[in-house]
Design a protein around this motif. Structure first.
Motif, short mmCIF file in Angstrom:
data_model
loop_
_atom_site.label_atom_id
_atom_site.label_comp_id
_atom_site.label_asym_id
_atom_site.label_seq_id
_atom_site.Cartn_x
_atom_site.Cartn_y
_atom_site.Cartn_z
N GLY A 163 56.51 21.94 54.14
CA GLY A 163 56.34 22.16 52.71
C GLY A 163 55.10 21.04 52.45
N GLY A 164 53.95 21.81 51.71
CA GLY A 164 52.99 21.31 51.45
C GLY A 164 51.85 21.49 52.33
N LEU A 165 50.84 22.24 51.92
CA LEU A 165 49.71 22.64 52.94
C LEU A 165 48.87 21.44 52.98
CD1 LEU A 165 48.04 24.87 54.71
CD2 LEU A 165 47.06 25.60 52.61
N SER A 222 53.26 32.61 57.22
CA SER A 222 53.36 33.22 56.15
C SER A 222 52.98 32.19 55.03
CB SER A 222 54.33 34.08 55.74
OG SER A 222 55.80 33.09 55.99
N VAL A 223 52.20 32.26 53.84
CA VAL A 223 52.23 31.26 52.93
C VAL A 223 52.92 31.50 51.73
CG1 VAL A 223 50.32 29.94 51.67
CG2 VAL A 223 49.91 30.64 53.88
N VAL A 224 53.50 30.70 51.07
CA VAL A 224 54.38 30.98 49.96
C VAL A 224 53.82 30.03 48.70
CG1 VAL A 224 56.68 30.93 48.61
CG2 VAL A 224 56.24 31.59 51.10
N TYR A 258 61.84 26.68 45.76
CA TYR A 258 61.98 27.64 46.64
C TYR A 258 63.26 27.27 47.55
CZ TYR A 258 60.66 30.00 51.03
OH TYR A 258 60.53 30.93 51.98
N LEU A 259 63.60 26.24 48.11
CA LEU A 259 64.63 25.72 48.75
C LEU A 259 66.02 26.05 48.20
CD1 LEU A 259 63.13 22.16 50.33
CD2 LEU A 259 63.49 24.52 51.54
N ALA A 260 65.92 26.01 46.75
CA ALA A 260 67.18 26.25 46.15
C ALA A 260 67.82 27.76 46.11
CB ALA A 260 67.12 25.61 44.79
N GLU A 261 66.81 28.54 46.58
CA GLU A 261 67.03 29.90 46.53
C GLU A 261 67.65 30.30 47.75
OE1 GLU A 261 63.53 31.68 46.08
OE2 GLU A 261 63.28 31.41 43.75
N PRO A 262 68.83 31.10 47.90
CA PRO A 262 69.01 31.94 49.22
C PRO A 262 67.77 32.36 50.08
CG PRO A 262 70.48 32.59 47.31
CD PRO A 262 69.35 32.05 46.63
N ARG A 306 69.09 25.37 53.71
CA ARG A 306 67.95 26.11 54.43
C ARG A 306 67.84 26.06 55.95
NH1 ARG A 306 64.14 29.47 52.32
NH2 ARG A 306 64.75 30.12 50.35
N LEU A 307 68.43 24.88 56.54
CA LEU A 307 68.50 24.58 57.92
C LEU A 307 69.64 25.30 58.86
CD1 LEU A 307 67.68 20.75 58.05
CD2 LEU A 307 66.21 22.48 58.94
N ALA A 308 68.89 25.98 59.88
CA ALA A 308 70.00 26.63 60.70
C ALA A 308 70.95 25.52 61.35
CB ALA A 308 69.30 27.35 62.04
N PRO A 309 72.17 25.50 61.97
CA PRO A 309 72.99 24.78 62.60
C PRO A 309 72.33 23.78 63.63
CG PRO A 309 74.31 26.74 62.17
CD PRO A 309 72.79 27.13 61.64
#
Length: 243
Positions: free
Chosen positions: A88-90, A140-142, A149-153, A191-194
């Motif tokens: 998060g943050g380039l 990939s750059v978003v 972005y994090l709040a979206e599925p 947004r984190l995997a287990p």
């Protein structure tokens, strides 16, 4: 715990700063300027970062990967490969370049809300510091606001390495504070995997943020320090999502 990293050469010296580019972006003014041998990013008059060091930005990535390597998870076949990280943050590119230099990151997503910052890397002005990582096929750059972005599925990552402010208690814009509250931390956890790791850079420690991480259901909350020449150490806050 204090980590030691080598310091990059460069100093502002006695030269007055020179503005290289000034943009009115979607979240206000963003400026790239040269101060002596350094490049600096300024947002809405607030100093964000410069190219003088990069130790704590590299620690942000290293600490996340080391935490994953020590979690006992066998999903990666035991060799650490196949990991996914969201940065998060380039910024000036230290974290991205460091992640891209590590082959164990199979997928690297960078979320940056300021188009000008991405352009400064692509047009060459900041390219030496991202070390060509934007052209890496794993990257990939978003261009989005991180919290939105994090709040979206979406894809879950093994690590979130976040560096969009001067810290949880010192945000660049008021709306960024939502990232460090209950809703923002819930979005990070989702947004984190287990077993995934959240790593957050800060210019100073924040005991209140450590408490917020625990209240949000994270475990293994800890803070790593990187000594700086003057003032309090930079820190990386770390927390783990339950497996």
């Amino acid at each position: 715990m204090t980590l030691q990293y080598s310091t990059l050469d460069g100093s502002a010296g006695d030269h007055p700063p020179v503005v290289l580019d000034r943009r009115e972006g979607p979240y206000g003014e963003v400026v790239l300027r040269r101060h002596g041998g350094l490049l600096q990013i300024i947002a809405n008059g607030c100093f964000l970062m410069d190219t003088s060091d990069g130790r704590s930005e590299r620690l942000l990535v290293d600490a996340a990967l080391e935490s994953l390597d020590g979690d006992g998870d066998s999903n990666d076949g035991g060799d650490g490969a196949g990991r996914s990280v969201l940065i998060g943050g380039l910024g000036v590119g230290f974290s991205l370049a460091h992640a891209a230099a590590q082959p164990r990151w199979e997928r690297i997503t960078v979320v940056e809300r300021e188009p000008a910052v991405v352009e400064w890397h692509r047009d060459g002005r900041l390219a030496p510091f991202s070390a060509g990582a934007l052209d890496d096929p794993r990257v990939s750059v978003v261009e989005r606001d991180l919290l939105a972005y994090l709040a979206e599925p979406g894809e879950r990552h093994d690590a979130l390495c976040l560096d969009i402010d001067n810290g949880p208690d010192w945000t660049v814009t008021d709306d960024n504070s939502g990232l460090y509250g209950p809703a923002g931390l819930a979005a990070c956890r989702n947004r984190l995997a287990p077993g995934g790791v959240l790593a957050v850079w800060s210019a100073r420690p924040s005991a209140g943020f450590e408490d917020a991480l625990r209240s949000a259901g994270f475990s293994g909350v800890r803070t790593l320090e990187v000594e700086v020449t003057r003032g309090v150490p930079d820190v990386v806050h770390l927390a783990t999502k339950a497996a």
